[in-house]
Design a protein around this motif. Structure first.
Motif, mmCIF file in Angstrom:
data_model
loop_
_atom_site.group_PDB
_atom_site.id
_atom_site.type_symbol
_atom_site.label_atom_id
_atom_site.label_comp_id
_atom_site.label_asym_id
_atom_site.label_seq_id
_atom_site.Cartn_x
_atom_site.Cartn_y
_atom_site.Cartn_z
ATOM 1 N N ILE A 131 -20.694 -4.531 4.569
ATOM 2 C CA ILE A 131 -21.610 -4.852 3.475
ATOM 3 C C ILE A 131 -20.887 -5.811 2.528
ATOM 4 O O ILE A 131 -19.734 -5.570 2.167
ATOM 5 C CB ILE A 131 -22.049 -3.567 2.743
ATOM 6 C CG1 ILE A 131 -22.847 -2.677 3.708
ATOM 7 C CG2 ILE A 131 -22.874 -3.892 1.508
ATOM 8 C CD1 ILE A 131 -23.241 -1.341 3.157
ATOM 9 N N PRO A 132 -21.530 -6.903 2.137
ATOM 10 C CA PRO A 132 -20.875 -7.887 1.259
ATOM 11 C C PRO A 132 -20.437 -7.261 -0.072
ATOM 12 O O PRO A 132 -21.046 -6.307 -0.569
ATOM 13 C CB PRO A 132 -21.955 -8.940 1.020
ATOM 14 C CG PRO A 132 -22.975 -8.723 2.072
ATOM 15 C CD PRO A 132 -22.877 -7.300 2.498
ATOM 16 N N GLU A 133 -19.389 -7.839 -0.653
ATOM 17 C CA GLU A 133 -18.828 -7.332 -1.910
ATOM 18 C C GLU A 133 -19.848 -7.311 -3.047
ATOM 19 O O GLU A 133 -19.806 -6.410 -3.887
ATOM 20 C CB GLU A 133 -17.628 -8.191 -2.325
ATOM 21 C CG GLU A 133 -16.413 -8.048 -1.433
ATOM 22 C CD GLU A 133 -15.667 -6.755 -1.675
ATOM 23 O OE1 GLU A 133 -15.687 -6.258 -2.819
ATOM 24 O OE2 GLU A 133 -15.067 -6.251 -0.710
ATOM 25 N N ASP A 134 -20.745 -8.262 -3.075
ATOM 26 C CA ASP A 134 -21.706 -8.323 -4.182
ATOM 27 C C ASP A 134 -22.792 -7.249 -4.079
ATOM 28 O O ASP A 134 -23.426 -6.919 -5.081
ATOM 29 C CB ASP A 134 -22.337 -9.712 -4.281
ATOM 30 C CG ASP A 134 -23.043 -10.136 -2.993
ATOM 31 O OD1 ASP A 134 -22.628 -9.681 -1.915
ATOM 32 O OD2 ASP A 134 -24.005 -10.936 -3.083
ATOM 33 N N ARG A 135 -23.007 -6.681 -2.905
ATOM 34 C CA ARG A 135 -24.018 -5.625 -2.741
ATOM 35 C C ARG A 135 -23.421 -4.223 -2.840
ATOM 36 O O ARG A 135 -24.156 -3.244 -3.009
ATOM 37 C CB ARG A 135 -24.717 -5.777 -1.395
ATOM 38 C CG ARG A 135 -25.628 -7.001 -1.354
ATOM 39 C CD ARG A 135 -26.472 -7.049 -0.121
ATOM 40 N NE ARG A 135 -27.304 -5.866 -0.006
ATOM 41 C CZ ARG A 135 -27.708 -5.356 1.161
ATOM 42 N NH1 ARG A 135 -27.376 -5.936 2.292
ATOM 43 N NH2 ARG A 135 -28.471 -4.291 1.195
ATOM 44 N N VAL A 170 -25.035 -0.266 -3.756
ATOM 45 C CA VAL A 170 -25.022 0.842 -2.795
ATOM 46 C C VAL A 170 -24.375 2.070 -3.429
ATOM 47 O O VAL A 170 -24.924 3.180 -3.367
ATOM 48 C CB VAL A 170 -24.279 0.433 -1.496
ATOM 49 C CG1 VAL A 170 -24.074 1.622 -0.590
ATOM 50 C CG2 VAL A 170 -25.026 -0.670 -0.781
ATOM 51 N N PHE A 171 -23.219 1.876 -4.070
ATOM 52 C CA PHE A 171 -22.533 2.997 -4.718
ATOM 53 C C PHE A 171 -23.393 3.602 -5.821
ATOM 54 O O PHE A 171 -23.478 4.825 -5.945
ATOM 55 C CB PHE A 171 -21.187 2.536 -5.300
ATOM 56 C CG PHE A 171 -20.066 2.559 -4.304
ATOM 57 C CD1 PHE A 171 -19.329 3.705 -4.100
ATOM 58 C CD2 PHE A 171 -19.747 1.432 -3.569
ATOM 59 C CE1 PHE A 171 -18.292 3.738 -3.193
ATOM 60 C CE2 PHE A 171 -18.711 1.443 -2.660
ATOM 61 C CZ PHE A 171 -17.983 2.609 -2.470
ATOM 62 N N ARG A 172 -24.013 2.758 -6.648
ATOM 63 C CA ARG A 172 -24.835 3.250 -7.751
ATOM 64 C C ARG A 172 -26.008 4.076 -7.233
ATOM 65 O O ARG A 172 -26.288 5.171 -7.733
ATOM 66 C CB ARG A 172 -25.343 2.079 -8.591
ATOM 67 C CG ARG A 172 -26.038 2.513 -9.853
ATOM 68 C CD ARG A 172 -26.500 1.333 -10.714
ATOM 69 N NE ARG A 172 -25.555 0.232 -10.769
ATOM 70 C CZ ARG A 172 -25.784 -0.987 -10.253
ATOM 71 N NH1 ARG A 172 -26.931 -1.255 -9.663
ATOM 72 N NH2 ARG A 172 -24.879 -1.934 -10.349
ATOM 73 N N THR A 173 -26.681 3.576 -6.208
ATOM 74 C CA THR A 173 -27.837 4.280 -5.645
ATOM 75 C C THR A 173 -27.427 5.638 -5.086
ATOM 76 O O THR A 173 -28.065 6.660 -5.374
ATOM 77 C CB THR A 173 -28.487 3.431 -4.543
ATOM 78 O OG1 THR A 173 -28.875 2.179 -5.086
ATOM 79 C CG2 THR A 173 -29.695 4.141 -3.956
ATOM 80 N N ILE A 174 -26.364 5.663 -4.309
ATOM 81 C CA ILE A 174 -25.922 6.921 -3.701
ATOM 82 C C ILE A 174 -25.453 7.896 -4.768
ATOM 83 O O ILE A 174 -25.770 9.088 -4.712
ATOM 84 C CB ILE A 174 -24.849 6.653 -2.636
ATOM 85 C CG1 ILE A 174 -25.488 5.939 -1.447
ATOM 86 C CG2 ILE A 174 -24.170 7.947 -2.205
ATOM 87 C CD1 ILE A 174 -24.533 5.520 -0.365
ATOM 88 N N ASN A 175 -24.713 7.407 -5.768
ATOM 89 C CA ASN A 175 -24.235 8.305 -6.826
ATOM 90 C C ASN A 175 -25.382 8.887 -7.639
ATOM 91 O O ASN A 175 -25.355 10.068 -8.004
ATOM 92 C CB ASN A 175 -23.251 7.576 -7.737
ATOM 93 C CG ASN A 175 -21.887 7.437 -7.110
ATOM 94 O OD1 ASN A 175 -21.505 8.233 -6.259
ATOM 95 N ND2 ASN A 175 -21.153 6.430 -7.532
ATOM 96 N N ILE A 176 -26.399 8.093 -7.924
ATOM 97 C CA ILE A 176 -27.552 8.610 -8.667
ATOM 98 C C ILE A 176 -28.280 9.672 -7.855
ATOM 99 O O ILE A 176 -28.634 10.740 -8.382
ATOM 100 C CB ILE A 176 -28.499 7.455 -9.066
ATOM 101 C CG1 ILE A 176 -27.861 6.615 -10.156
ATOM 102 C CG2 ILE A 176 -29.853 7.991 -9.523
ATOM 103 C CD1 ILE A 176 -28.607 5.333 -10.468
ATOM 104 N N LEU A 177 -28.481 9.409 -6.567
ATOM 105 C CA LEU A 177 -29.182 10.384 -5.727
ATOM 106 C C LEU A 177 -28.389 11.683 -5.580
ATOM 107 O O LEU A 177 -28.966 12.782 -5.641
ATOM 108 C CB LEU A 177 -29.480 9.778 -4.363
ATOM 109 C CG LEU A 177 -30.494 8.633 -4.366
ATOM 110 C CD1 LEU A 177 -30.574 7.998 -2.988
ATOM 111 C CD2 LEU A 177 -31.841 9.118 -4.816
ATOM 112 N N ILE A 178 -27.083 11.600 -5.420
ATOM 113 C CA ILE A 178 -26.249 12.803 -5.301
ATOM 114 C C ILE A 178 -26.223 13.562 -6.625
ATOM 115 O O ILE A 178 -26.257 14.796 -6.637
ATOM 116 C CB ILE A 178 -24.816 12.427 -4.838
ATOM 117 C CG1 ILE A 178 -24.863 11.870 -3.416
ATOM 118 C CG2 ILE A 178 -23.888 13.628 -4.912
ATOM 119 C CD1 ILE A 178 -25.404 12.834 -2.377
#
Length: 59
Positions: free
Chosen positions: A29-33, A37-45
Motif C-alpha cells: 500500500i502506498p505511503e500516502d494511503r 488505513v491505520f485511522r480507519t482500522i483504529n476507529i473501528l477497533i
C-alpha cells in the motif's frame, strides 16, 4: 475491572496496529494511503472495544 479491561484494550490496539503494518507491507500500500488505513482500522477497533466494555458493564 476497568483497569484490567484498559490493559487488554491497549494490548489489542497495539497488536492490531502491528498486523495492519504487516498488511500494508504485504499488499504494498502506498505511503500516502497508509495513514488512512491505520485511522480507519483504529476507529473501528475502538468502537468494537467500547461496545464490548458497555456490554460487559451492563450485563
Amino acid at each position: 475491572m476497568i483497569s484490567m479491561f484498559l490493559v487488554f484494550a491497549v494490548f489489542i490496539l497495539f497488536y492490531i496496529n502491528k498486523m495492519t503494518n504487516a498488511l500494508c507491507l504485504q499488499k504494498e500500500i502506498p505511503e500516502d494511503r497508509q495513514p488512512k488505513v491505520f485511522r480507519t482500522i483504529n476507529i473501528l477497533i475502538t468502537i468494537l472495544l467500547v461496545s464490548s466494555y458497555v456490554e460487559i458493564l451492563y450485563t
